[in-house]
Design a protein around this motif. Structure first.
Motif, PDB file in Angstrom:
ATOM      1  N   SER A 169       0.829  -1.209   0.000  1.00 21.04           N
ATOM      2  CA  SER A 169       0.000   0.000   0.000  1.00 21.04           C
ATOM      3  C   SER A 169       0.863   1.259   0.000  1.00 21.04           C
ATOM      4  N   GLY A 170       1.981   1.255   0.693  1.00 20.94           N
ATOM      5  CA  GLY A 170       2.871   2.411   0.672  1.00 20.94           C
ATOM      6  C   GLY A 170       3.498   2.628  -0.691  1.00 20.94           C
ATOM      7  N   ALA A 171       3.896   1.539  -1.339  1.00 21.34           N
ATOM      8  CA  ALA A 171       4.480   1.661  -2.683  1.00 21.34           C
ATOM      9  C   ALA A 171       3.443   2.148  -3.678  1.00 21.34           C
ATOM     10  N   SER A 172       2.218   1.646  -3.587  1.00 19.40           N
ATOM     11  CA  SER A 172       1.183   2.107  -4.520  1.00 19.40           C
ATOM     12  C   SER A 172       0.820   3.562  -4.256  1.00 19.40           C
ATOM     13  N   PHE A 173       0.793   3.983  -2.995  1.00 20.67           N
ATOM     14  CA  PHE A 173       0.519   5.394  -2.685  1.00 20.67           C
ATOM     15  C   PHE A 173       1.579   6.300  -3.299  1.00 20.67           C
ATOM     16  N   CYS A 174       2.845   5.938  -3.161  1.00 24.11           N
ATOM     17  CA  CYS A 174       3.918   6.755  -3.746  1.00 24.11           C
ATOM     18  C   CYS A 174       3.811   6.786  -5.269  1.00 24.11           C
ATOM     19  N   LEU A 175       3.508   5.662  -5.872  1.00 20.57           N
ATOM     20  CA  LEU A 175       3.374   5.601  -7.318  1.00 20.57           C
ATOM     21  C   LEU A 175       2.223   6.475  -7.797  1.00 20.57           C
ATOM     22  N   VAL A 176       1.070   6.385  -7.152  1.00 26.34           N
ATOM     23  CA  VAL A 176      -0.087   7.186  -7.539  1.00 26.34           C
ATOM     24  C   VAL A 176       0.202   8.673  -7.349  1.00 26.34           C
ATOM     25  N   THR A 177       0.871   9.025  -6.258  1.00 28.08           N
ATOM     26  CA  THR A 177       1.210  10.433  -6.011  1.00 28.08           C
ATOM     27  C   THR A 177       2.124  10.974  -7.095  1.00 28.08           C
ATOM     28  N   LEU A 237       1.336  13.946  -9.803  1.00 28.95           N
ATOM     29  CA  LEU A 237       2.172  15.143  -9.907  1.00 28.95           C
ATOM     30  C   LEU A 237       2.699  15.345 -11.319  1.00 28.95           C
ATOM     31  N   VAL A 238       3.113  14.268 -11.956  1.00 32.73           N
ATOM     32  CA  VAL A 238       3.710  14.385 -13.282  1.00 32.73           C
ATOM     33  C   VAL A 238       2.659  14.747 -14.327  1.00 32.73           C
ATOM     34  N   THR A 239       1.439  14.221 -14.195  1.00 33.23           N
ATOM     35  CA  THR A 239       0.453  14.406 -15.256  1.00 33.23           C
ATOM     36  C   THR A 239      -0.522  15.539 -15.003  1.00 33.23           C
ATOM     37  N   GLN A 240      -0.871  15.854 -13.772  1.00 35.19           N
ATOM     38  CA  GLN A 240      -1.980  16.761 -13.512  1.00 35.19           C
ATOM     39  C   GLN A 240      -1.605  18.126 -12.970  1.00 35.19           C
ATOM     40  N   ILE A 241      -0.446  18.288 -12.420  1.00 39.37           N
ATOM     41  CA  ILE A 241      -0.158  19.535 -11.724  1.00 39.37           C
ATOM     42  C   ILE A 241       0.299  20.642 -12.678  1.00 39.37           C
TER      43      ILE A 241
END
Length: 78
Positions: free
Chosen positions: A42-50, A54-58
């Motif tokens: 879950s921690g790895a998936s959270f970092c990946l999603v974050t 950041l790369v696509t939406q910000i």
């Protein structure tokens, strides 16, 4: 020197026997045994999603360096 070596070898034998005895004993699962893999995933998936967010939406414009595009102006001595 011989008694020192003999003592060290006997200590290693005792430790080896203790490790063998501990490895055969059963222990009840603790928190890390129960939930460790789930927390890691879950921690790895959270970092990946974050990072994907950041790369696509910000809206950061990647590779926008002014090097080579900005030219210096002439110096005015007035």
């Amino acid at each position: 020197m011989f008694p020192l070596v003999r003592n060290a070898l006997s200590t290693l034998r005792i430790r080896r026997i203790q490790q063998i005895r501990q490895s055969h004993s059963k222990h009840s699962p603790d928190f890390h045994d129960k939930y460790g893999d789930i927390l890691l995933a879950s921690g790895a998936s959270f970092c990946l999603v974050t990072w994907v967010f950041l790369v696509t939406q910000i809206g950061i414009q990647w590779g926008r360096s002014p090097v080579g595009r900005v030219t210096p102006q002439e110096w005015n001595e007035e």
